[in-house]
Enzyme design. Structure first.
Site, PDB file in Angstrom:
ATOM      1  N   GLY A  17       0.803  -1.211   0.000  1.00 41.91           N
ATOM      2  CA  GLY A  17       0.000   0.000   0.000  1.00 41.91           C
ATOM      3  C   GLY A  17       0.839   1.265   0.000  1.00 41.91           C
ATOM      4  N   ASN A  18       0.206   2.387   0.351  1.00 45.71           N
ATOM      5  CA  ASN A  18       0.881   3.693   0.333  1.00 45.71           C
ATOM      6  C   ASN A  18       2.184   3.685   1.110  1.00 45.71           C
ATOM      7  OD1 ASN A  18      -1.171   4.947  -1.146  1.00 45.71           O
ATOM      8  ND2 ASN A  18      -2.296   5.545   0.681  1.00 45.71           N
ATOM      9  N   GLU A  42      -0.182  -9.302  -5.512  1.00 46.32           N
ATOM     10  CA  GLU A  42       0.185  -7.895  -5.428  1.00 46.32           C
ATOM     11  C   GLU A  42       1.659  -7.664  -5.751  1.00 46.32           C
ATOM     12  OE1 GLU A  42      -1.240  -4.465  -2.501  1.00 46.32           O
ATOM     13  OE2 GLU A  42       0.049  -5.914  -1.491  1.00 46.32           O
ATOM     14  N   HIS A 218     -12.226   5.079  17.184  1.00 43.57           N
ATOM     15  CA  HIS A 218     -13.040   4.521  16.099  1.00 43.57           C
ATOM     16  C   HIS A 218     -14.193   3.652  16.588  1.00 43.57           C
ATOM     17  CE1 HIS A 218      -9.290   5.188  13.408  1.00 43.57           C
ATOM     18  NE2 HIS A 218     -10.037   6.266  13.457  1.00 43.57           N
ATOM     19  N   ARG A 332     -13.167  -0.878   8.684  1.00 41.14           N
ATOM     20  CA  ARG A 332     -12.004  -1.170   9.529  1.00 41.14           C
ATOM     21  C   ARG A 332     -12.097  -0.541  10.920  1.00 41.14           C
ATOM     22  NH1 ARG A 332      -8.405   3.173   9.611  1.00 41.14           N
ATOM     23  NH2 ARG A 332      -8.725   4.751   8.002  1.00 41.14           N
TER      24      ARG A 332
END
Length: 409
Positions: A17-18, A42, A218, A332
């Protein structure tokens, strides 16, 4: 006469990912660097994209634009899905979601060598316990480093080819297990990251685990907005604000979770004289430390969130449906932050006999939303417990065993 021989360092970056692409590009500009992704195909896709040349100049490799405006072009030694690469590494950086950490640890176990520095960015809660359980007898010969968060805000601008660092934190907390490896591990990782962010040594990984703001914010905000007391189950016409929408009810939930985390901290400190959990601060204190100058009114937790300029316009995760929007209760914020955050704290609280009524409500809401079972009849003993970071998930059933595994007693 100084020792001026060549100093080699081999780095393995995990993920695609990033953050993983930024770290790979940055480290490959100076050191032998490999990237590994165990997610589907990936790694092969990333390698194909990178070696095919960037769209504007057809040059192979990755281009990283730093937040200073400087640009780096580099090519990692390899991008692969082969876990045996871990045997080459002096430093392993996990920049993957926390729910995947165990998969990488298990895959690396047969190959990883003594002295390896393994750093999780971020570690979330119980990262050191998970590492010790998966690495078994090898754990004692390595250094585990738990970072509180990522060093940068970043994104790829062309997947597999170009990435940008939008901003770099001034400092970042990290803890090392065992503590005796702190100087070597932090010096090595500081060399990889550069001058910024400055790595600030936290006394222990338990402090990093209990400080984890994601385990409070969260799940707490999701519960505060979507629990049966607050929502009738019908679609909403607009997406509600997440942080700026925190009301008195949600603030009470967040304060309840935060206070129960503090109760766990105080119990540990009472049991182990001299043990320091100073970095496991209250949620309000975390906001005052992390967002100083960005809050128009920081007098209360609710106002610190409502008036935070970094949060302007951010909404709850929602799915479009006929008649408006419905909450994504498998996002998430519940699917990751409860199993790899709140379940750790709840499991430790159980071992310490610390009551957690607010955390219990939130975990119950989350597991019902996710179709999982972690907490059953007041015990961390549900059939999906193995998906969590709860100490009980790795066979720890007493506070003495926990302290031993965490190397704090």
């Amino acid at each position: 006469m100084g020792d001026e021989t060549k100093k080699g360092l081999t780095v393995l970056v995990c993920g695609g990912g990033n953050a993983a692409q930024v770290a790979t590009s940055m480290f490959a500009s100076r050191y032998e660097t490999y990237a590994i992704s165990l997610y589907a195909d990936e790694a092969a896709k990333w390698k194909k994209h990178m070696m095919g040349g960037r769209w504007h100049d057809k040059v192979e490799g990755m281009k990283l634009t730093l937040d200073t405006g400087k640009k780096l072009i580099s090519t990692p030694t390899d991008i692969s899905n082969d876990p045996s690469l871990s045997g080459k590494a002096d430093v392993i950086i996990l920049a993957v979601p926390s729910f995947a950490h165990g998969q990488y640890f298990e895959a690396f176990y047969p190959y990883i060598k003594p002295g390896t520095i393994v750093a999780c960015m971020p570690a979330r809660s119980g990262g050191d316990i998970l590492f010790a359980s998966k690495m078994k007898e090898k754990a004692d010969s390595m250094a585990f480093v738990g970072f509180e968060t990522l060093p940068w805000a970043c994104r790829f601008t062309e997947w597999g080819k170009r990435a940008t660092i939008l901003g770099t934190k001034g400092q970042i907390l990290a803890a090392v297990t065992p503590e005796s490896e702190s100087t070597r591990a932090i010096a090595t990782l500081q060399g990889l990251l550069g001058v910024y962010p400055a790595i600030e040594k936290s006394p222990n990984n338990l402090g990093i685990s209990l400080r984890n703001p994601g385990q409070v914010i969260h799940p707490g905000v999701m519960y505060g907005r979507w629990c049966a007391e607050k929502w009738d189950g019908k679609p909403l016409a607009e997406k509600p604000l997440f942080y700026q929408g925190v009301d008195d009810f949600t603030e009470k939930v967040l304060l309840g979770i935060s206070d129960e985390v503090q109760d766990v901290c105080r119990k540990v400190e009472a049991l182990i004289p001299g043990f320091n959990l100073k970095d496991a601060c209250t949620l309000h204190r975390w906001y005052l430390d992390s967002y100083k100058g960005q809050m128009a009114d920081d007098s209360t937790l609710k106002l610190s969130m409502n008036t935070n300029s970094a949060y302007i316009g951010l909404t709850h995760p929602m799915n479009p449906v006929d008649g408006g929007f419905m909450p994504d209760l498998k996002y998430r914020y519940l699917a990751e932050d409860v199993p790899t955050g709140l379940c750790f704290t709840r499991g430790l609280a159980e071992l310490l006999e610390v009551p957690t009524p607010t955390i219990d409500k939130v975990i119950t809401f989350a597991q019902e939303s996710l179709g999982k079972s972690f907490l059953v009849d007041g015990k961390m003993a549900g059939p999906n417990l193995g998906e969590t970071r709860a100490p009980q998930a790795v066979g720890i059933n007493s506070k003495e065993d926990f302290f031993k595994m965490a190397k704090i007693a």
